[in-house]
Design an enzyme around this catalytic site. Sequence first.
Site, PDB file in Angstrom:
ATOM      1  N   GLU A 128       0.795  -1.223   0.000  1.00  0.00           N
ATOM      2  CA  GLU A 128       0.000   0.000   0.000  1.00  0.00           C
ATOM      3  C   GLU A 128       0.828   1.274   0.000  1.00  0.00           C
ATOM      4  O   GLU A 128       0.405   2.291  -0.539  1.00  0.00           O
ATOM      5  CB  GLU A 128      -0.917   0.013   1.234  1.00  0.00           C
ATOM      6  CG  GLU A 128      -2.042  -0.997   1.198  1.00  0.00           C
ATOM      7  CD  GLU A 128      -3.131  -0.620   0.207  1.00  0.00           C
ATOM      8  OE1 GLU A 128      -3.113   0.520  -0.307  1.00  0.00           O
ATOM      9  OE2 GLU A 128      -3.990  -1.466  -0.070  1.00  0.00           O
ATOM     10  N   SER A 185     -29.672 -33.516  49.117  1.00  0.00           N
ATOM     11  CA  SER A 185     -28.790 -34.184  50.083  1.00  0.00           C
ATOM     12  C   SER A 185     -27.342 -33.714  50.016  1.00  0.00           C
ATOM     13  O   SER A 185     -26.476 -34.317  50.661  1.00  0.00           O
ATOM     14  CB  SER A 185     -28.824 -35.702  49.843  1.00  0.00           C
ATOM     15  OG  SER A 185     -30.124 -36.220  50.067  1.00  0.00           O
TER      16      SER A 185
END
Length: 699
Positions: free
Chosen positions: A88, A348
Amino acid sequence: MLSARTARRIALCTTGAATLAALTLGGLVVLDRTFPPPLPEKLVVSAEVVDRDGQLLRAYATPSGHWRLGVGLDDVDPALVKMLVAYEDKRFWEHEGVDLLALGRAAWQFASNGRIVSGGSTLSMQLARLIEPRAERSFSSKLRQLVRAVQIERRLSKQQILERYLTLAPYGGNLEGVRAAALAYFGKEPKRLTVSEAALLVALPQLPERRRPDRNPNNAQVARDRVLGRMVTAGLLGEAEAARAALEDVGTTRLALPAMAPHAADLALRNAPGIVRHQLTLRKSVQAGLEAVAREAGQRLGPRISVALVMADAMTGEILGEVGSADYLDATRSGWIDMTRTVRSPGSTLKPFIYGLAFEQGLVAQETLIEDRPADFAGYRPKNFDMSYQGDVSVRQALQLSLNVPAIRLLDAVGPQRLTARFRQAGVTPSLPPGEVPGLAIGLGGVGVSLRDLVQLYTGLANGGRAKVLRDGTETSAPAPLANGTILEQQAAWQVADILAGVRAPEGAAKRSIAYKTGTSYGYRDAWSIGYDGRYVLGVWAGRADAGAVPGLSGYVSAAPILFEGFARSGLPAMPLPQAPTGALRLARADLPVTLERFSSAGQLPTVVAAAVTEPAPQIVFPPDGARVELGAASGSTSPLVLKLQGGRAPFRWLANGKPLDAIERRREATWQPDGAGYSTLTVIDAAGRAASVRVFVE
């Protein structure tokens, strides 16, 4: 030689030029400051939640609906950055925002060919277009980009420019930034990319919609190959390496961004809405395994049934994985409700702590016989889950079979208030109806706790009796450490673990050395299973979020298989259960002292025996409870301690830290030889089964 008049003219022109230049420069500075580029100190990025190692767990779209994750150069593969600059803006590191050579080349190519052959935009100019997008392509917009690029270069470093570009660049659809693109197209962070992947990410921002690999794979491949060719020309790649990269297929699927731990992630954002990056104590691999287990278990158990799991490190209290529901997005299961924090009946699962207190007080040993027959405790008549009774059983069998009547016999002896007091010491306050005090029913689930509460209590069993406060990173402040996290003494905690480690694993479960307990609440509304090894605790809940009954739902059948599968798929190493601490023994029934052969509480003695007991209950008068006794333990040779009691019926059995002393005494005086410094519990049991205990510190 110049005349004086000519010299004055030259001096005047020079002065005028300098003045004009200074005014122009000053005007440009004023314009630059008056019309600065829109460069916020912090970009608007997606909020993200990461695990303990920084791995992304969940991301949230920005208010505009974009996936835009913050990124630094350290988060990106250096090869991608080099490719980007070479493709770029090859003079990026030298120019001041505008590359005049590139602009001249682009203008000449346009004049020669009548069309745009290559652009002259620098990365700084492209960043200017990203922060001030314009629909039209005109000379004025290009000029504005040039000016903005110069302004940007004056305000940001080259590294900052690259970071902002890599955060804002479009990659197709609502993806912005290289991190979101790498996660969506490749399923990974952009830290380590293949050459092919890096080339594609360089090519996409120029024409993101036309080159989207999930919609236009051919265009994406052509663009990627063009980048690879340019890299060969630039000398960044060899021809053979570029050719190999070109052989890779371009993926045609857009992946969803990570969306793990939704309940914890949502809570983290609610508690700290202004923070962009939230770090939890979770471990991504553990979380992924537990979520898969919960999802599959929910499908297996049936519609409307949800599943929740919490896994914690018992040594630190840090939560490594937590799943609030079987499927967060499933409305039929009320998946949005976090069932790890919802208060339910624990069934339990509290029984191990009752037995632990009984061991601690020297009331029973593992092989002590205890009755499992119908009993009446002042109007409270507990029944077993299967409505049958076993008769005489050992304490070990009673806990492993989760028999209700023996548990209530022991709770009646140790006291419900003492049990709940220990829970509070461990940082958990059970929920009771307003104005009610703890009763015997809490032993069978007549109290409210959450899954996180249970896991916190069980960290005490896995950690030698000392619980740890759970935390997952969503807290608004650091949890205060427990003033006294002791839920059981170490010897009692080991006795409980030794029993629970012998519970039979569910059929087909992967082998794992864990101690675990199951529970089912009244009316088949909740199924629980919670287990631990030498380091980690995992709790499982299954049921309906609306507390509806599910016939056939039970802890052992429904939740226990999930527990074993959760341990197996957590990926955590199996840690052996701790060895027996000093003073902890598992005596055979033949070796038990007479007072520990059979459990009988004062309130459950036969009438004929109760009438014959006229002496007051035993009471230890020396040493007193809480005393510090100097016996020379620091020098390594302790002296024996004289023990004295009042009341009680002879003969007497003394226990130190749950271990019986050698002889049964008929006198109300005995001696004990400590095995070292520290806290110890001394217990005496008389012939009627009544007990008294004190806790002392030997120095």
